[in-house]
Design a protein around this motif. Structure first.
Motif, PDB file in Angstrom:
ATOM      1  N   GLY A   1      -8.506  -8.567   7.092  1.00 61.81           N
ATOM      2  CA  GLY A   1      -7.234  -9.380   7.020  1.00 61.81           C
ATOM      3  C   GLY A   1      -6.166  -8.781   6.041  1.00 61.81           C
ATOM      4  O   GLY A   1      -4.994  -8.766   6.397  1.00 61.81           O
ATOM      5  N   LEU A   2      -6.804  -8.436   4.746  1.00 59.50           N
ATOM      6  CA  LEU A   2      -5.842  -7.997   3.911  1.00 59.50           C
ATOM      7  C   LEU A   2      -5.195  -6.651   4.132  1.00 59.50           C
ATOM      8  O   LEU A   2      -3.822  -6.529   4.051  1.00 59.50           O
ATOM      9  CB  LEU A   2      -6.391  -7.538   2.569  1.00 59.50           C
ATOM     10  N   VAL A   3      -5.892  -5.677   4.943  1.00 59.19           N
ATOM     11  CA  VAL A   3      -5.351  -4.160   5.224  1.00 59.19           C
ATOM     12  C   VAL A   3      -4.382  -4.633   6.461  1.00 59.19           C
ATOM     13  O   VAL A   3      -3.417  -4.000   6.283  1.00 59.19           O
ATOM     14  CB  VAL A   3      -6.580  -3.503   5.538  1.00 59.19           C
ATOM     15  N   LYS A   4      -4.765  -5.336   7.331  1.00 60.06           N
ATOM     16  CA  LYS A   4      -3.641  -5.574   8.203  1.00 60.06           C
ATOM     17  C   LYS A   4      -2.400  -6.170   8.015  1.00 60.06           C
ATOM     18  O   LYS A   4      -1.462  -5.636   8.492  1.00 60.06           O
ATOM     19  CB  LYS A   4      -4.349  -7.066   9.252  1.00 60.06           C
ATOM     20  N   ASP A   5      -2.306  -6.920   6.994  1.00 66.57           N
ATOM     21  CA  ASP A   5      -1.122  -7.285   6.408  1.00 66.57           C
ATOM     22  C   ASP A   5      -0.549  -6.425   5.149  1.00 66.57           C
ATOM     23  O   ASP A   5       0.325  -6.865   4.674  1.00 66.57           O
ATOM     24  CB  ASP A   5      -1.189  -8.841   5.937  1.00 66.57           C
ATOM     25  N   ARG A   6      -1.115  -5.120   5.181  1.00 72.09           N
ATOM     26  CA  ARG A   6      -0.568  -4.051   4.087  1.00 72.09           C
ATOM     27  C   ARG A   6      -0.732  -4.574   2.616  1.00 72.09           C
ATOM     28  O   ARG A   6      -0.118  -4.229   2.055  1.00 72.09           O
ATOM     29  CB  ARG A   6       0.820  -3.659   4.527  1.00 72.09           C
TER      30      ARG A   6
END
Length: 66
Positions: free
Chosen positions: A19-24
């Motif tokens: 989730g964190l990586v998806k939202d950069r």
């Protein structure tokens, strides 16, 4: 700039990270162990601008098991 330190269970760690990586948002993930029950956890260290802190907290909250 703020440092968000989030301790989540191993069961939730992969979802939170995705989730964190998806939202950069980029985080350092450390394997940790709880003191009382000695259960495995993951600790995330996340550096974010002040105005992005609520968004990071929402990502963590929405990706943990209910």
């Amino acid at each position: 700039m703020k440092m968000v330190i989030a301790v989540v269970s191993n069961d939730d760690a992969n979802r939170v990270q995705k989730g964190l990586v998806k939202d950069r948002f980029f985080a350092t993930r450390l394997s940790t162990k709880g003191g009382f029950l000695r259960e495995g956890n993951a600790t995330f260290l996340i550096g974010v601008n002040d105005e992005k802190v609520p968004q990071v907290l929402d990502i963590i909250e929405s990706n943990k098991a209910k």
